[in-house]
Scaffold this active site. Structure first.
Site, mmCIF file in Angstrom:
data_model
loop_
_atom_site.group_PDB
_atom_site.id
_atom_site.type_symbol
_atom_site.label_atom_id
_atom_site.label_comp_id
_atom_site.label_asym_id
_atom_site.label_seq_id
_atom_site.Cartn_x
_atom_site.Cartn_y
_atom_site.Cartn_z
ATOM 1 N N SER A 1 0.835 -1.211 0.000
ATOM 2 C CA SER A 1 0.000 0.000 0.000
ATOM 3 C C SER A 1 0.860 1.248 0.000
ATOM 4 O O SER A 1 1.936 1.284 0.619
ATOM 5 C CB SER A 1 -0.903 0.024 1.237
ATOM 6 O OG SER A 1 -1.572 1.262 1.349
ATOM 7 N N TYR B 1 -2.590 -0.822 10.210
ATOM 8 C CA TYR B 1 -2.607 -1.272 8.822
ATOM 9 C C TYR B 1 -1.277 -0.962 8.135
ATOM 10 O O TYR B 1 -0.690 -1.816 7.454
ATOM 11 C CB TYR B 1 -3.752 -0.607 8.075
ATOM 12 C CG TYR B 1 -3.767 -0.906 6.598
ATOM 13 C CD1 TYR B 1 -4.166 -2.148 6.132
ATOM 14 C CD2 TYR B 1 -3.361 0.054 5.668
ATOM 15 C CE1 TYR B 1 -4.160 -2.441 4.773
ATOM 16 C CE2 TYR B 1 -3.356 -0.233 4.312
ATOM 17 C CZ TYR B 1 -3.759 -1.471 3.876
ATOM 18 O OH TYR B 1 -3.752 -1.761 2.535
#
Length: 248
Positions: A127, A140
């Site tokens: 990400s 995350y």
């Protein structure tokens, strides 16, 4: 005919990647927790298999059923939006179990065949939040940053065996089921001390005109990682990810 195994194909980046490789005459092993063959075009080059990347028996069964493959794409992942104080230990473990430990476990299961053939490509999808720290994404981000480090170290470890590892780093794609799942995990449990800031941030994100990442951007980056030995280790995918990478 070359074969690719992709985790997390029920929606978003994984689903688009499976379609992308099918369109280019690859054999595709599309895995998901609950198989849904109807979401992909019918093809004698497609197999849809169940796979829960957090379960060792499920991994062994899927890899065994897949047989020899040329490329592994670790795409399965879960999102989490919350202040750290609102993240329970169970939620944090769930995120790491899927995003980090799941990637490691599936890679470990596939690696012997790559090493023995002295060929193969491992593509790990992480990400762009690992390039630009953002609030309410600490757990995350940590789970994905760990995969970045794992992939880069593994590349050095596997180089003598002719096995390549690469990173595809997508930006924000709110139109995918992944984004919806992340919001669902956020729920209403943001601690009160953070609530006003969170509301302001999420409103700004909704109003943002910054270019976002399309699933097709990610599929194209995975294609390059899988087929171009000269491509860089890190491939940002999507206009926002490319901009963040350039500024990093």
């Amino acid at each position: 005919m070359r074969t690719i195994l992709i985790t997390g194909c029920s929606s978003g980046f994984g689903l688009e990647t499976a379609r992308f490789f099918l369109d280019r005459n690859w054999s595709v092993v599309a895995t998901m927790r609950t198989p849904r063959p109807d979401i992909l075009p019918a093809s004698d080059r497609l197999r849809v298999l169940p796979l829960d990347v957090t379960e060792a028996d499920s991994i062994a069964a899927a890899v065994g059923a897949a047989g020899p493959i040329d490329v592994l794409v670790n795409n399965a992942g879960v999102g989490l939006l919350n202040a750290l104080e609102g993240v329970t230990p169970d939620r944090a473990y769930e995120v790491f179990a899927t995003n980090t430990l799941g990637t490691i476990a599936v890679t470990r299961a596939v690696l012997p065949q790559f090493r023995e053939r002295r060929a193969g490509v491992i593509v790990n999808v992480t990400s762009a939040v690992t390039l630009r720290p953002l609030p309410f994404l600490s757990v995350y981000t940590a789970s994905k940053a760990a995969v970045n480090a794992f992939t880069e170290a593994l590349a050095v470890e596997l180089e003598p065996f002719g096995v390549r590892t690469r990173l595809v780093i997508p930006g924000r794609a709110p139109d995918t089921a992944f984004g919806e799942n992340a919001r669902a995990r956020m729920g209403m449990d943001i601690p009160e001390a953070y609530a006003d800031r969170a509301a302001t941030l999420f409103a700004e994100m909704r109003r943002s005109t910054e270019p976002l990442t399309r699933p097709l951007d990610v599929a194209a980056a995975i294609w390059r990682a899988a087929t171009d030995p000269a491509c860089p280790m890190r491939l940002p995918a999507g206009a926002d990810a490319e901009a963040w990478a350039a500024a990093a």
